[in-house]
Design an enzyme around this catalytic site. Structure first.
Site, mmCIF file in Angstrom:
data_model
loop_
_atom_site.group_PDB
_atom_site.id
_atom_site.type_symbol
_atom_site.label_atom_id
_atom_site.label_comp_id
_atom_site.label_asym_id
_atom_site.label_seq_id
_atom_site.Cartn_x
_atom_site.Cartn_y
_atom_site.Cartn_z
ATOM 1 N N ARG A 1 3.357 -35.247 8.487
ATOM 2 C CA ARG A 1 2.251 -35.992 9.171
ATOM 3 C C ARG A 1 3.339 -36.277 10.655
ATOM 4 O O ARG A 1 4.075 -37.137 10.535
ATOM 5 C CB ARG A 1 1.673 -37.087 8.663
ATOM 6 C CG ARG A 1 0.749 -37.847 9.392
ATOM 7 C CD ARG A 1 0.421 -39.180 8.562
ATOM 8 N NE ARG A 1 -0.524 -39.942 9.165
ATOM 9 C CZ ARG A 1 -2.000 -39.827 9.064
ATOM 10 N NH1 ARG A 1 -2.513 -38.613 8.507
ATOM 11 N NH2 ARG A 1 -2.884 -40.601 9.857
ATOM 12 N N HIS B 1 -6.049 -31.673 12.033
ATOM 13 C CA HIS B 1 -6.160 -32.355 10.607
ATOM 14 C C HIS B 1 -6.777 -31.248 9.408
ATOM 15 O O HIS B 1 -7.854 -31.825 9.010
ATOM 16 C CB HIS B 1 -6.947 -33.546 10.961
ATOM 17 C CG HIS B 1 -6.407 -34.696 9.907
ATOM 18 N ND1 HIS B 1 -5.793 -34.612 8.781
ATOM 19 C CD2 HIS B 1 -6.988 -36.088 9.942
ATOM 20 C CE1 HIS B 1 -5.645 -35.601 8.138
ATOM 21 N NE2 HIS B 1 -6.233 -36.624 8.922
ATOM 22 N N GLN C 1 -8.112 -33.227 6.164
ATOM 23 C CA GLN C 1 -9.291 -34.005 6.343
ATOM 24 C C GLN C 1 -10.457 -33.037 6.423
ATOM 25 O O GLN C 1 -11.588 -33.433 5.561
ATOM 26 C CB GLN C 1 -9.164 -34.892 7.624
ATOM 27 C CG GLN C 1 -10.538 -35.776 7.828
ATOM 28 C CD GLN C 1 -10.573 -36.699 6.820
ATOM 29 O OE1 GLN C 1 -9.562 -37.323 6.479
ATOM 30 N NE2 GLN C 1 -11.796 -36.867 6.223
ATOM 31 N N ASP D 1 -15.003 -40.453 14.884
ATOM 32 C CA ASP D 1 -13.660 -40.742 14.789
ATOM 33 C C ASP D 1 -13.438 -41.770 15.943
ATOM 34 O O ASP D 1 -13.944 -41.994 16.977
ATOM 35 C CB ASP D 1 -12.776 -39.450 14.770
ATOM 36 C CG ASP D 1 -11.461 -39.782 14.194
ATOM 37 O OD1 ASP D 1 -11.111 -40.978 13.730
ATOM 38 O OD2 ASP D 1 -10.334 -39.079 14.457
ATOM 39 N N CYS E 1 -13.514 -40.257 9.184
ATOM 40 C CA CYS E 1 -12.403 -40.220 8.368
ATOM 41 C C CYS E 1 -11.583 -41.316 8.303
ATOM 42 O O CYS E 1 -10.748 -41.193 7.404
ATOM 43 C CB CYS E 1 -11.602 -39.066 9.155
ATOM 44 S SG CYS E 1 -11.047 -39.522 10.950
ATOM 45 N N ARG F 1 -10.376 -36.946 -0.349
ATOM 46 C CA ARG F 1 -9.044 -36.759 0.248
ATOM 47 C C ARG F 1 -8.014 -36.483 -1.263
ATOM 48 O O ARG F 1 -7.030 -35.673 -1.256
ATOM 49 C CB ARG F 1 -8.393 -37.883 1.031
ATOM 50 C CG ARG F 1 -9.094 -37.782 2.285
ATOM 51 C CD ARG F 1 -8.885 -36.560 3.174
ATOM 52 N NE ARG F 1 -7.489 -36.260 3.501
ATOM 53 C CZ ARG F 1 -6.677 -36.811 4.215
ATOM 54 N NH1 ARG F 1 -7.027 -37.616 5.294
ATOM 55 N NH2 ARG F 1 -5.424 -36.297 4.268
#
Length: 299
Positions: free
Chosen positions: A101, A128, A131, A218, A257, A285
């Protein structure tokens, strides 16, 4: 030959759908395989803060029988100038897989280039993909299909938007993206997607969400952008609230998310309301992380 998962389009349509179905099996406890990754060790390098990504991957790794090693970039020699090439080559001799990440997508691409074990992108500024897999799983669960679903994304055309567009490419979801002018998703991502599904850009969120099956938003300011007052000002009319929700279908679901900046991109009334599926989305997730890990690492 080792495989990496750096962006959604690293998978074929069949592979992407197969991972969703496998994640659903993990979630429903219909999976009877025992510890497919037993004896393996997986490193997780985090240069950005994380809640859902770190916890879901660490738990998934453990439940699949492997050993997770959480590695802060500050604890590695990367922080003292060691090259990505040297780090990737050395870690490949210790580990069976690497989850990263970080900021620039070029970092994970270089890491994957020199790594001899699978590399998973757990978030970069451009993509991402983990996700997006959980998002499509959630939509399938709630709507019973993906092909032809209309998804309206409202807000900043960021990494999440890019990966949602790529996921729509593989699933047949129709995606409408509403952003202020100058904050659109990646042009390269959009152009690729247009040859496979309906992708439309709007500067008016009310037009984008009309008759939508899904509304997704988001945070307005990604990590590292917290002081961008001008960007926040331009996004103030792109809030997902009860009025905007009324323009979608009556049974539309709301997705985010997380983490959410309540009162900015989404109101409490909506995120805590009956049409919100953000907690199921977050739970998924874990299940999609298992599916990704098994796909790339189980031999």
């Amino acid at each position: 030959m080792k495989r990496d998962y750096l962006r959604v389009l690293d998978l074929s349509k069949d592979e992407f759908i197969s991972l969703i179905n496998r994640a659903i099996e993990f979630k429903s406890n219909k999976d009877f395989s025992k510890c497919p990754l037993i004896g393996k060790s997986i490193g997780m390098i985090f240069e950005k803060p994380s809640t859902r990504t770190r916890v879901s991957f660490e738990v998934a790794i453990y439940q699949l029988g492997a050993h997770p090693l959480c590695l802060s970039s500050k604890e590695l020699q990367l922080s003292r100038g060691e090259t990505i090439k040297d780090t990737a080559q050395v870690l490949s001799r210790y580990l069976d897989g690497i989850v990263i990440r970080t900021f620039s997508h070029a970092i994970v691409e270089e890491f994957a280039k020199y790594s001899t074990v699978p590399v998973i992108n757990a978030l970069t500024d451009e993509h991402h993909p983990c996700q997006a897999l959980a998002d499509m799983m959630t939509i399938l669960e709630k709507k019973g299909r993906l092909e032809g679903i209309k998804l309206a994304y409202v807000g900043d055309g960021n990494n999440v938007a890019n990966s949602l567009i790529e996921a729509s490419t593989l699933t047949g979801v129709k995606i409408h993206v509403a952003t202020p002018e100058g904050y659109e998703p990646s042009e390269e991502v959009i152009e690729k997607a247009k040859t496979h599904t309906e992708v439309k850009l709007f500067n008016n969120p009310e037009e984008a969400v009309k008759e939508a099956d899904v509304i997704y938003t988001d945070v307005w300011l990604s990590m590292g952008e917290e002081e961008n007052v001008e960007k926040k000002r331009k996004l103030k009319d792109f809030q997902v609230n009860s009025q905007l929700l009324k323009r979608a279908k009556s049974d539309a679901i709301v997705m985010h998310c997380l983490p959410a900046h309540r009162g900015e991109e989404i109101t409490d009334e909506v995120i805590d309301g009956p049409q919100s599926v953000v907690l199921e989305q977050a739970e998924n997730r874990l299940h999609t992380s298992k599916a990704i890990l098994e796909f790339l690492l189980a031999l």
